[in-house]
Write an enzyme that holds these catalytic residues in place. Sequence first.
Site, mmCIF file in Angstrom:
data_model
loop_
_atom_site.group_PDB
_atom_site.id
_atom_site.type_symbol
_atom_site.label_atom_id
_atom_site.label_comp_id
_atom_site.label_asym_id
_atom_site.label_seq_id
_atom_site.Cartn_x
_atom_site.Cartn_y
_atom_site.Cartn_z
ATOM 1 C CG HIS A 61 8.574 11.067 21.429
ATOM 2 N ND1 HIS A 61 9.913 11.221 21.210
ATOM 3 C CD2 HIS A 61 8.037 12.312 21.317
ATOM 4 C CE1 HIS A 61 10.184 12.494 20.966
ATOM 5 N NE2 HIS A 61 9.056 13.174 21.036
ATOM 6 C CG ASP A 116 12.901 9.787 20.772
ATOM 7 O OD1 ASP A 116 13.074 10.805 21.447
ATOM 8 O OD2 ASP A 116 11.785 9.457 20.305
HETATM 9 P P1 NAD Z 1 3.764 24.700 16.173
HETATM 10 O O1 NAD Z 1 2.971 25.295 17.284
HETATM 11 O O2 NAD Z 1 4.847 25.503 15.552
HETATM 12 O O3 NAD Z 1 2.784 24.242 15.006
HETATM 13 C C1 NAD Z 1 1.648 23.476 15.260
HETATM 14 C C2 NAD Z 1 0.637 23.823 14.194
HETATM 15 O O4 NAD Z 1 -0.458 22.939 14.363
HETATM 16 C C3 NAD Z 1 0.095 25.261 14.307
HETATM 17 O O5 NAD Z 1 0.164 25.894 13.050
HETATM 18 C C4 NAD Z 1 -1.330 25.043 14.754
HETATM 19 O O6 NAD Z 1 -2.215 26.051 14.306
HETATM 20 C C5 NAD Z 1 -1.630 23.688 14.129
HETATM 21 N N1 NAD Z 1 -2.789 23.002 14.678
HETATM 22 C C6 NAD Z 1 -3.276 23.013 15.932
HETATM 23 N N2 NAD Z 1 -4.404 22.291 16.006
HETATM 24 C C7 NAD Z 1 -4.633 21.790 14.772
HETATM 25 C C8 NAD Z 1 -5.657 20.983 14.221
HETATM 26 N N3 NAD Z 1 -6.677 20.525 14.951
HETATM 27 N N4 NAD Z 1 -5.571 20.657 12.920
HETATM 28 C C9 NAD Z 1 -4.562 21.105 12.152
HETATM 29 N N5 NAD Z 1 -3.575 21.895 12.618
HETATM 30 C C10 NAD Z 1 -3.617 22.238 13.925
HETATM 31 O O7 NAD Z 1 4.312 23.305 16.742
HETATM 32 P P2 NAD Z 1 5.479 22.383 16.127
HETATM 33 O O8 NAD Z 1 6.765 22.810 16.737
HETATM 34 O O9 NAD Z 1 5.345 22.300 14.655
HETATM 35 O O10 NAD Z 1 5.110 20.979 16.832
HETATM 36 C C11 NAD Z 1 3.932 20.304 16.489
HETATM 37 C C12 NAD Z 1 3.765 19.062 17.373
HETATM 38 O O11 NAD Z 1 4.813 18.126 17.135
HETATM 39 C C13 NAD Z 1 3.802 19.344 18.877
HETATM 40 O O12 NAD Z 1 2.818 18.545 19.528
HETATM 41 C C14 NAD Z 1 5.184 18.894 19.274
HETATM 42 O O13 NAD Z 1 5.273 18.586 20.652
HETATM 43 C C15 NAD Z 1 5.328 17.685 18.384
HETATM 44 N N6 NAD Z 1 6.694 17.166 18.169
HETATM 45 C C16 NAD Z 1 6.856 15.820 18.157
HETATM 46 C C17 NAD Z 1 8.112 15.263 17.924
HETATM 47 C C18 NAD Z 1 8.328 13.777 17.924
HETATM 48 O O14 NAD Z 1 9.484 13.353 17.815
HETATM 49 N N7 NAD Z 1 7.304 12.932 18.010
HETATM 50 C C19 NAD Z 1 9.196 16.117 17.681
HETATM 51 C C20 NAD Z 1 8.990 17.479 17.698
HETATM 52 C C21 NAD Z 1 7.728 18.004 17.952
HETATM 53 C C1 LMR Z 2 11.241 16.431 20.921
HETATM 54 O O1 LMR Z 2 11.546 15.297 21.296
HETATM 55 O O2 LMR Z 2 12.104 17.292 20.638
HETATM 56 C C2 LMR Z 2 9.779 16.795 20.729
HETATM 57 O O3 LMR Z 2 8.965 15.743 21.147
HETATM 58 C C3 LMR Z 2 9.414 18.064 21.393
HETATM 59 C C4 LMR Z 2 9.362 17.930 22.901
HETATM 60 O O4 LMR Z 2 8.358 18.325 23.491
HETATM 61 O O5 LMR Z 2 10.329 17.434 23.486
#
Ligand code: NAD
Ligand code: LMR
Length: 350
Positions: free
Chosen positions: A204, A176
Amino acid sequence: MLTLLSAMYLVVRTASAQAEPIRVLVTGAAGQIAYSLLYSIAKGDVFGKDQPIILVLLDITPMLPVLDGVVMELQDCALPLLREVIPTDKVEVGFKDLDAAILVGSMPRKEGMERKDLLKANVAIFKTQGEALEKYAKKTVKVLVVGNPANTNCLIASKSAPSIPKENFSCLTRLDHNRARSQVAMRVGVPSDSVKNVTIWGNHSSTQYPDVHHAIVTRNGKEIAAFDAVNDESWLKGDFISTVQQRGAAVIKARKLSSAMSAAKAICDHMRDIWFGTPDGEWVSMGIYSSGNSYGVPDDLMYSFPVKIKNKSWKVVDGLSINDFSRGKMDATAAELVEERDTALTFLSA
Ligand code: NAD
Ligand code: LMR
């Protein structure tokens, strides 16, 4: 003289070549964020160009075949700092002796969802992983929570690891922060590094408050307040804020997947700043434990503040003036975090 210098150079080289590897965990290692993240970590962008690394990759059992492919690709990168890669689906292996833990693994939201809709599915993961940190990791481990809803997951992880200092836990609002910086830079027509000291307050989520009241823009060699550089108060108090608040949803709508490249970049920025500190005169935003803050934010939340980091410790930037506009937005995002925390605790006690 030349010989002496060469000998000193050799000593320094040898010392750094012999640095002990650090153990870094990435969870969700078979997922899309990890795919953009692992290469940067393994090549030294985060922990330094002289720091050997043991990468521990945790995912769930059904994803182990995919994880094998990730391991092969990491090996095929032939990266000299990467001493070992350990793929696993077992927390006792994943969390053992960690120096740094990047907790990504969890479910991402789909179009039309808010991040807090993931609470029920994801919060249990962070309770289990907090308990694993408590049991297996070093007490000095630095923990970054990325999986959404990141602030509340981070709070639950830290509560589940009572012997690790709360200060060692943080959650990602750097994405962000970077979004806010970039929006202002594009508006003013300067590179993004000419904008500094934006602040993300709070959650967030779509209630976060991207605040540029104290941000500085460097234009033509001169530092000016962001409000003067942008010269459009209604944009800064309107579309700018909603664009940053809704950016994650906009990316999901366009890609049908949540952000990954920019999330990975933000994770690297966040962890690198923890490891090496923030540049002089600059602050960054991260979600940290709120108890004892000077901004009237309720205690016992993971709330995003402006922080400066030195010697691997953050300090909130105190004393920034807060007007009524900012106060209202900071309180609204705090109220959402209180509600999320209470809901999460209800789920966990059910
Ligand atoms: P994704 O679905 O591509 O990958 C997630 C992975 O986590 C998968 O491989 C899944 O099998 C694994 N997983 C699920 N449960 C698990 C566990 N208990 N232990 C270990 N691994 C596990 O998703 P992504 O696009 O990589 O996003 C992951 C997370 O990050 C989501 O919750 C998303 O919303 C979050 N995210 C946060 C931000 C932020 O700025 N804070 C930004 C982007 C995404
Ligand atoms: C983002 O900010 O791009 C991530 O947290 C993914 C989402 O769910 O918005």
